[in-house]
Design a protein around this motif. Structure first.
Motif, PDB file in Angstrom:
ATOM      1  N   LEU A  98       0.838  -1.193   0.000  1.00 56.10           N
ATOM      2  CA  LEU A  98       0.000   0.000   0.000  1.00 56.10           C
ATOM      3  C   LEU A  98       0.877   1.248   0.000  1.00 56.10           C
ATOM      4  O   LEU A  98       1.754   1.399   0.847  1.00 56.10           O
ATOM      5  CB  LEU A  98      -0.903   0.003   1.242  1.00 56.10           C
ATOM      6  N   GLU A  99       0.657   2.126  -0.960  1.00 60.79           N
ATOM      7  CA  GLU A  99       1.360   3.405  -1.031  1.00 60.79           C
ATOM      8  C   GLU A  99       0.338   4.496  -0.741  1.00 60.79           C
ATOM      9  O   GLU A  99      -0.506   4.809  -1.572  1.00 60.79           O
ATOM     10  CB  GLU A  99       1.970   3.594  -2.412  1.00 60.79           C
ATOM     11  N   PHE A 100       0.387   5.083   0.457  1.00 59.72           N
ATOM     12  CA  PHE A 100      -0.715   5.907   0.955  1.00 59.72           C
ATOM     13  C   PHE A 100      -0.137   7.097   1.718  1.00 59.72           C
ATOM     14  O   PHE A 100       0.001   7.066   2.936  1.00 59.72           O
ATOM     15  CB  PHE A 100      -1.595   5.040   1.860  1.00 59.72           C
ATOM     16  N   GLU A 101       0.206   8.154   0.997  1.00 60.39           N
ATOM     17  CA  GLU A 101       0.836   9.314   1.620  1.00 60.39           C
ATOM     18  C   GLU A 101      -0.054   9.938   2.692  1.00 60.39           C
ATOM     19  O   GLU A 101       0.422  10.376   3.749  1.00 60.39           O
ATOM     20  CB  GLU A 101       1.175  10.368   0.566  1.00 60.39           C
ATOM     21  N   GLY A 102      -1.355  10.001   2.423  1.00 60.19           N
ATOM     22  CA  GLY A 102      -2.267  10.621   3.380  1.00 60.19           C
ATOM     23  C   GLY A 102      -2.241   9.955   4.733  1.00 60.19           C
ATOM     24  O   GLY A 102      -2.375  10.620   5.775  1.00 60.19           O
ATOM     25  N   LEU A 103      -2.063   8.628   4.762  1.00 59.81           N
ATOM     26  CA  LEU A 103      -2.016   7.911   6.028  1.00 59.81           C
ATOM     27  C   LEU A 103      -0.713   8.208   6.773  1.00 59.81           C
ATOM     28  O   LEU A 103      -0.703   8.254   8.014  1.00 59.81           O
ATOM     29  CB  LEU A 103      -2.169   6.411   5.789  1.00 59.81           C
ATOM     30  N   ILE A 104       0.380   8.405   6.045  1.00 58.33           N
ATOM     31  CA  ILE A 104       1.635   8.814   6.676  1.00 58.33           C
ATOM     32  C   ILE A 104       1.451  10.166   7.361  1.00 58.33           C
ATOM     33  O   ILE A 104       1.928  10.394   8.482  1.00 58.33           O
ATOM     34  CB  ILE A 104       2.772   8.892   5.644  1.00 58.33           C
ATOM     35  N   PHE A 108       1.847  11.108  11.671  1.00 61.16           N
ATOM     36  CA  PHE A 108       2.738  12.099  12.265  1.00 61.16           C
ATOM     37  C   PHE A 108       2.044  13.439  12.486  1.00 61.16           C
ATOM     38  O   PHE A 108       2.696  14.474  12.620  1.00 61.16           O
ATOM     39  CB  PHE A 108       3.983  12.289  11.388  1.00 61.16           C
ATOM     40  N   ALA A 109       0.731  13.407  12.575  1.00 62.89           N
ATOM     41  CA  ALA A 109      -0.043  14.647  12.634  1.00 62.89           C
ATOM     42  C   ALA A 109       0.157  15.426  13.922  1.00 62.89           C
ATOM     43  O   ALA A 109      -0.195  16.604  13.992  1.00 62.89           O
ATOM     44  CB  ALA A 109      -1.534  14.343  12.442  1.00 62.89           C
ATOM     45  N   ASP A 116      -5.049  20.992  10.114  1.00 62.61           N
ATOM     46  CA  ASP A 116      -4.351  20.326   9.008  1.00 62.61           C
ATOM     47  C   ASP A 116      -4.720  18.845   8.946  1.00 62.61           C
ATOM     48  O   ASP A 116      -4.895  18.278   7.859  1.00 62.61           O
ATOM     49  CB  ASP A 116      -2.840  20.467   9.164  1.00 62.61           C
ATOM     50  N   LEU A 117      -4.827  18.210  10.101  1.00 62.28           N
ATOM     51  CA  LEU A 117      -5.202  16.799  10.149  1.00 62.28           C
ATOM     52  C   LEU A 117      -6.575  16.600   9.524  1.00 62.28           C
ATOM     53  O   LEU A 117      -6.776  15.715   8.687  1.00 62.28           O
ATOM     54  CB  LEU A 117      -5.201  16.300  11.599  1.00 62.28           C
ATOM     55  N   ARG A 118      -7.527  17.407   9.915  1.00 65.29           N
ATOM     56  CA  ARG A 118      -8.890  17.243   9.419  1.00 65.29           C
ATOM     57  C   ARG A 118      -8.991  17.620   7.931  1.00 65.29           C
ATOM     58  O   ARG A 118      -9.759  17.006   7.188  1.00 65.29           O
ATOM     59  CB  ARG A 118      -9.854  18.067  10.268  1.00 65.29           C
ATOM     60  N   ALA A 119      -8.193  18.589   7.520  1.00 63.66           N
ATOM     61  CA  ALA A 119      -8.160  18.926   6.089  1.00 63.66           C
ATOM     62  C   ALA A 119      -7.614  17.751   5.279  1.00 63.66           C
ATOM     63  O   ALA A 119      -8.102  17.445   4.182  1.00 63.66           O
ATOM     64  CB  ALA A 119      -7.309  20.171   5.854  1.00 63.66           C
ATOM     65  N   ASN A 120      -6.607  17.078   5.819  1.00 68.24           N
ATOM     66  CA  ASN A 120      -6.052  15.896   5.171  1.00 68.24           C
ATOM     67  C   ASN A 120      -7.103  14.790   5.068  1.00 68.24           C
ATOM     68  O   ASN A 120      -7.237  14.139   4.022  1.00 68.24           O
ATOM     69  CB  ASN A 120      -4.834  15.403   5.959  1.00 68.24           C
ATOM     70  N   LEU A 121      -7.862  14.583   6.131  1.00 65.58           N
ATOM     71  CA  LEU A 121      -8.906  13.554   6.115  1.00 65.58           C
ATOM     72  C   LEU A 121      -9.991  13.871   5.090  1.00 65.58           C
ATOM     73  O   LEU A 121     -10.465  12.976   4.377  1.00 65.58           O
ATOM     74  CB  LEU A 121      -9.523  13.418   7.511  1.00 65.58           C
TER      75      LEU A 121
END
Length: 220
Positions: A98-104, A108-109, A116-121
């Protein structure tokens, strides 16, 4: 014997050519129709792979004229190419990666803001929704009387399509759940202690969801 220097993208292209001849542009176009979501490396290698297969005698190439001055290279699979594809299908596949930048970014949020965390989600949810709609459109073409681009593979494409739609549905559901979980977090660091009990409750639940790693060994 399957040549050791061939990779999954090589066999992907051979699989496309097993049904019909394709030009280099058409091969690249097919890769862009959902294949890149399953095997991202194919997108980066889609123009060079046919040339490597040609060097190894697994495909042939011919030049066709599509206008007064326009030419295109059309590739055909050879018997050696079919043999290599058949042999590869009989080998064991590697575990999925799995290549999943958003989960990375989620992991480290605590180094950033809760905004920023919620914007990423929210971004992850939107990306998954868009990708899911791509496969919904594929399902529509498969469902049509002509059975899509590869009617001879309708039953197999259906299996893959169901997985991909379910995969992105899981991502959407997870992102919405994570947004609910983080709605009242004051920041991204303090919940490590203030929400520790909730975290353990979630972990206890998710551990129960996991299926056994494999069948129980038979008793002698």
């Amino acid at each position: 014997m399957v040549q050791g220097d061939l990779n999954t993208t090589s066999f992907l292209v051979l699989g496309l050519l097993a049904s019909r001849d394709w030009s280099a542009y058409e091969i690249a176009e097919q890769v862009g129709r959902g294949v890149a979501e399953v095997w991202p490396r194919a997108d980066r290698q889609r123009y060079n792979t046919p040339k490597r297969l040609l060097e190894r005698g697994l495909v042939t190439a011919r030049t066709e004229h599509t206008g007064e001055r326009r030419r295109r290279t059309v590739y055909s699979i050879t018997e050696a190419g079919r043999d290599a594809l058949t042999e590869w299908l009989g080998t064991q596949s590697r575990p999925p990666a799995l290549e999943f930048e958003g989960l990375i970014r989620v992991m480290f949020a605590e180094q950033g803001s809760v905004e920023d965390l919620r914007a990423n989600l929210r971004n992850l949810r939107e990306q998954a929704s868009q990708a899911q709609q791509l496969f919904v459109s594929h399902a529509g073409r498969l469902h049509a009387p002509e059975g899509g681009t590869f009617p001879e593979r309708l039953h197999l494409m259906t299996l893959a399509n169901k997985f991909m739609i379910g995969h992105f549905d899981n991502m959407i559901e997870w992102a919405e759940w994570a947004l609910d979980e983080t709605e009242y977090w004051p920041d991204t660091s303090s919940p490590a202690t203030t929400h520790a009990a909730r975290s353990r409750e979630i972990l206890s639940y998710t551990m129960k969801l996991a299926r056994p790693a494999g069948p129980e060994p038979e008793s002698s």
